[in-house]
Design a protein around this motif. Structure first.
Motif: not given
Length: 318
Positions: A168-174, A234-237
């Motif tokens: 899960n790449y988005d669980r922490t938000g970053t 995560s959304e800017d990765y």
């Protein structure tokens, strides 16, 4: 038994159990009404619990509803004189047959409930399940649907999801961004690190904390590999990944930082190539003389070889 005899038997049974049948019908109607009230109360109680997902609530309500209707059916059957033991046996046999027939479906169903209860990912999060990765579109009772970066929907059975490794790449938000760049050995190391750091710091989507660093990662045959590590939302990765590669490449060109690439050395041969030639013609075909052997001769030859091998084995053992 004739049709008239059967009809007469039914009349006699109805006459003997008329009161029981009327009470059973009343019980059935009241039971259905009571079950609907109970289900309304249960759904309301479940909906108050915000931690429970809709899929979990729907599943538990369906199971409770089926159990209540089976109990009502057993009660009504007993009231009109139908033996419950045989009915229960029939239900168990039917249930076993159905469970064997739809075991894969049941596996997906229960694994879906496990996924909803354990919550390894939620709708909208970017995850990797086995070899597939994408944004979670939906988590149903049977399947999990992902939307890939190139806008493809991947539907994965929940039994497969439960078996695979989930990232899960988005669980922490970053998310940490790691980018590697190769430069020539003649490059100024401090200058290279300064260029990469300046590009990363120039974008406000990058966190200016301890995670931001530029270091030498590897000494290759023809290049030094530098690695940029920074943290972003995560959304800017992916936006930063492609942007930084372009901007750092442009900055390298501005500052005359050489980026090595694989090279192939090519030589031109001007001398005339002379190859030895043999002008001897091909030999004439000569047919091989083969002895015509029948089946018996072939069998005798095999037996002779077997006896010969046995004698050799005996001599070895001695």
């Amino acid at each position: 038994m004739t049709w008239n005899e059967f009809w007469q038997l039914c009349k006699d049974w109805l006459n003997q159990n008329a009161i029981a049948i009327i009470i059973a019908i009343i019980t059935l109607v009241l039971g259905i009404f009571i079950i609907k009230i109970l289900m309304y109360i249960i759904k309301k109680a479940f909906n108050k619990n915000k931690k429970m997902e809709k899929i979990t609530i729907t599943f538990f309500c369906s199971v409770i509803k089926i159990v209540l209707y089976i109990l009502l059916l057993l009660i009504v059957s007993q009231m009109i004189g139908i033996p419950i033991a045989g009915f229960v046996s029939l239900l168990s046999i039917v249930g076993l047959a159905i469970s064997l027939a739809i075991q894969d479906t049941l596996s997906n169903l229960f694994n879906g409930l496990i996924l909803v209860s354990t919550k390894p990912f939620k709708t909208g999060e970017y995850v990797q399940i086995g070899d597939e990765e994408g944004t979670v579109l939906s988590i149903n009772t049977m399947t999990t649907t992902l939307l890939t970066v190139d806008n493809k929907e991947i539907i994965i059975p929940n039994s497969t999801v439960a078996k695979e490794e989930i990232i899960n790449y988005d669980r922490t938000g970053t998310r940490r961004l790691d980018l590697r760049f190769d430069v020539a050995y003649s490059s100024d190391i401090k200058k290279v690190k300064e260029i990469i750091l300046n590009v990363a710091k120039s974008d406000g989507r990058v966190y200016l904390d301890k995670s931001l660093s530029v270091n030498i990662d590897k000494f290759n045959d023809s290049a030094i590999t530098f690695v940029l590590k920074c943290r972003c939302d995560s959304e800017d990765y992916y936006d930063l990944k492609y942007l930084f590669q372009e901007e750092i490449f442009n900055e390298f060109k501005k500052n005359n930082i050489s980026i090595p690439f694989s090279q192939l050395e090519v030589r031109l041969l001007n001398d005339e190539i002379k190859m030895p030639i043999d002008n001897t013609p091909l030999p004439q075909r000569v047919e091989k003389i083969r002895k015509n052997e029948n089946e018996n001769d072939f069998i005798k030859k095999i037996e002779f070889k077997n006896e010969k091998n046995k004698k050799k084995d005996k001599n070895k053992n001695r």
